[in-house]
Motif scaffolding. Structure first.
Motif, PDB file in Angstrom:
ATOM      1  N   ARG A 152       0.806  -1.221   0.000  1.00 41.75           N
ATOM      2  CA  ARG A 152       0.000   0.000   0.000  1.00 41.75           C
ATOM      3  C   ARG A 152       0.837   1.268   0.000  1.00 41.75           C
ATOM      4  NH1 ARG A 152      -5.448  -0.139   1.701  1.00 41.75           N
ATOM      5  NH2 ARG A 152      -6.290  -2.232   2.020  1.00 41.75           N
ATOM      6  N   ALA A 153       2.090   1.187   0.427  1.00 42.49           N
ATOM      7  CA  ALA A 153       2.901   2.392   0.562  1.00 42.49           C
ATOM      8  C   ALA A 153       3.341   2.917  -0.801  1.00 42.49           C
ATOM      9  CB  ALA A 153       4.124   2.100   1.432  1.00 42.49           C
ATOM     10  N   ASP A 154       3.339   4.231  -0.948  1.00 42.77           N
ATOM     11  CA  ASP A 154       3.824   4.869  -2.173  1.00 42.77           C
ATOM     12  C   ASP A 154       5.335   5.048  -2.077  1.00 42.77           C
ATOM     13  OD1 ASP A 154       1.429   5.087  -3.490  1.00 42.77           O
ATOM     14  OD2 ASP A 154       0.926   7.036  -2.634  1.00 42.77           O
ATOM     15  N   GLY A 176      -2.789  -4.428  -0.856  1.00 43.51           N
ATOM     16  CA  GLY A 176      -1.810  -4.544   0.208  1.00 43.51           C
ATOM     17  C   GLY A 176      -1.120  -5.896   0.164  1.00 43.51           C
ATOM     18  N   GLU A 183      -6.853  -8.734   3.483  1.00 47.05           N
ATOM     19  CA  GLU A 183      -5.904  -8.367   2.429  1.00 47.05           C
ATOM     20  C   GLU A 183      -5.715  -9.513   1.429  1.00 47.05           C
ATOM     21  OE1 GLU A 183      -3.932  -4.644   3.020  1.00 47.05           O
ATOM     22  OE2 GLU A 183      -6.006  -5.255   2.681  1.00 47.05           O
ATOM     23  N   ASP A 233       5.611  -1.433   3.961  1.00 55.70           N
ATOM     24  CA  ASP A 233       4.547  -2.307   3.451  1.00 55.70           C
ATOM     25  C   ASP A 233       4.274  -3.461   4.408  1.00 55.70           C
ATOM     26  OD1 ASP A 233       3.643  -1.121   1.084  1.00 55.70           O
ATOM     27  OD2 ASP A 233       5.384  -1.835  -0.031  1.00 55.70           O
ATOM     28  N   ILE A 236       2.365  -2.106   7.512  1.00 57.97           N
ATOM     29  CA  ILE A 236       0.942  -1.904   7.223  1.00 57.97           C
ATOM     30  C   ILE A 236       0.220  -3.244   7.178  1.00 57.97           C
ATOM     31  CG2 ILE A 236      -0.701  -1.083   5.492  1.00 57.97           C
ATOM     32  CD1 ILE A 236       1.527   0.979   4.683  1.00 57.97           C
ATOM     33  N   ASN A 260       1.816   8.281   2.245  1.00 59.15           N
ATOM     34  CA  ASN A 260       0.492   7.726   2.577  1.00 59.15           C
ATOM     35  C   ASN A 260       0.566   6.678   3.688  1.00 59.15           C
ATOM     36  OD1 ASN A 260       1.722   5.637   1.117  1.00 59.15           O
ATOM     37  ND2 ASN A 260      -0.220   4.963   0.224  1.00 59.15           N
ATOM     38  N   SER A 264      -2.712   4.774   5.082  1.00 59.58           N
ATOM     39  CA  SER A 264      -2.820   3.325   4.874  1.00 59.58           C
ATOM     40  C   SER A 264      -3.123   2.608   6.182  1.00 59.58           C
ATOM     41  CB  SER A 264      -1.532   2.784   4.251  1.00 59.58           C
ATOM     42  OG  SER A 264      -1.331   3.301   2.955  1.00 59.58           O
ATOM     43  N   ALA A 267      -6.690   3.067   6.832  1.00 52.76           N
ATOM     44  CA  ALA A 267      -7.540   2.294   5.929  1.00 52.76           C
ATOM     45  C   ALA A 267      -7.655   0.839   6.362  1.00 52.76           C
ATOM     46  CB  ALA A 267      -6.999   2.380   4.502  1.00 52.76           C
TER      47      ALA A 267
END
Length: 367
Positions: A152-154, A176, A183, A233, A236, A260, A264, A267
């Motif tokens: 999910r990480a940018d 994710g 997920e 990642d 998260i 983000n 994340s 979310a």
């Protein structure tokens, strides 16, 4: 070139090269021009100064460079799915290959370290280990049904998946890391969307066994407080997993800075936790340990570099991600899919049971 017979050579820049300001793409273009009469390998360059970003940002930049520089034209359409899994274990990637095969599609996994980084013992030495993603398969990515990126990480301005989508119209789906039920559900839904194949019965059964284990083990983990650290990642993903089993993540920490990261975490915990865990970016273990003293966690979740701090806090450590260098079998440790989550859940429950037994004056035979 002559010694190893490589068909692809990666050129990753160093601090000195970046500080001087070397124009590496131009230098490589001059090299190709000067030695164009030789059977040159493909050369992929990527900017990786160690003073900027983390190892994961370098990883994703390298993957994006492979797709951007090696996939040069639209390939014939075929029943293929591209997966960019990020940094997971070789065992995770072998499981991913099984999943793709069960969905009846060819898969291009970029990169595929499942055999090259966890090799069978061989009688003869190989200069370059077998396995990995072939150059032909990378070039075929532009004709795939679609791409799925894990995480999910940018990390980069344009990922491998978004690059292929922009240039060749290959649909890209971002999910994710598929750790835990929700997920993993999202990953399987993405595969069904691209292939038209419903989730095979094997994985529906694995999901059912995971739900059953959650019910049986909930009493041992419910309400426990966890600090999660590591690559963003994986952090998260583990927060998502812990939240759905009843463990409360109270701090999620990473050495990177990610635009983000907080969003994340919110979310993956929405509708499950009253509020997401506190998010800290750009921190080291000293920062985490200093704050942990005031948080009273029941467990630490992350790679093995956190062992000393878990020991000082007298709490167990659930080892996940990379590196795992103080336990045997790190390359064979699964995280992803319903089966990987079941292995994680078993280990987590048993850590709490073991700690309760060890701390007991009499010891418990049954818990």
């Amino acid at each position: 070139m002559s010694k190893y017979g490589a068909t692809v050579v990666g050129v990753a820049t160093t601090c000195l090269t970046e500080t001087i300001g070397d124009d590496v793409p131009r230098l490589l273009a001059e090299f190709r021009k000067e030695f164009g009469d030789l059977p040159l390998p493909e050369i992929v360059s990527v900017s990786t100064p160690s003073y900027s970003g983390t190892h994961m940002e370098g990883w994703h930049a390298a993957v994006a460079a492979l797709a951007g520089q090696l996939v040069k034209e639209k390939a014939p359409a075929e029943r293929r799915v591209n997966v960019m899994p990020g940094l997971v274990s070789p065992a995770d990637l072998r499981h991913l290959k099984d999943i793709l095969a069960d969905f009846g599609v060819a898969g291009t996994i970029l990169p595929d370290i499942s055999d090259s980084m966890d090799r069978p013992a061989l009688l003869d030495y190989e200069k370059l280990p077998a396995g990995g993603t072939t150059l032909a398969d990378i070039r075929a990515m532009s004709g795939a049904l679609g791409s799925i990126e894990w995480g999910r990480a940018d990390h980069v301005a344009e990922s491998a998946g978004t690059n292929l989508e922009r240039r060749f119209g290959v649909k890209n789906i971002r999910v994710g890391l598929p750790v835990g039920i929700r997920e993993t559900d999202a990953f399987f839904e993405a595969l069904t969307e691209l292939t038209g194949v419903p989730t095979p019965a094997r994985y529906a059964n694995e999901r059912g066994r995971l739900v059953d284990a959650y019910v049986d083990g909930h009493k041992y983990v419910a309400g426990k407080r966890a600090i999660v650290y590591g690559e963003e990642d994986m952090v998260i993903a583990m927060v998502a997993f812990l939240a759905e089993i009843g463990v409360k993540p109270i701090l999620a920490a990473t050495g990177a800075t990610c635009k983000n990261f907080k969003a994340s975490l919110a979310a993956v915990t929405e509708g499950i936790l009253p509020e997401p865990p506190e998010a800290r970016e750009g921190v080291d273990f000293h920062d985490i340990a200093e704050q942990a003293e005031t948080l009273a966690p029941d467990i630490l979740v992350g790679h093995s570099k956190g062992y000393r701090y878990a020991r000082d806090m007298h709490v167990p450590l659930l080892r996940v991600g990379f590196p795992i260098h103080d336990r045997f079998g790190g390359p064979r440790m699964r995280h992803v899919g319903y089966g990987g989550a079941l292995e994680l859940f078993d280990r987590l429950v048993n850590l709490f049971l073991e700690r309760k037994q060890d701390d007991s004056a009499v010891g418990y035979g049954y818990l």
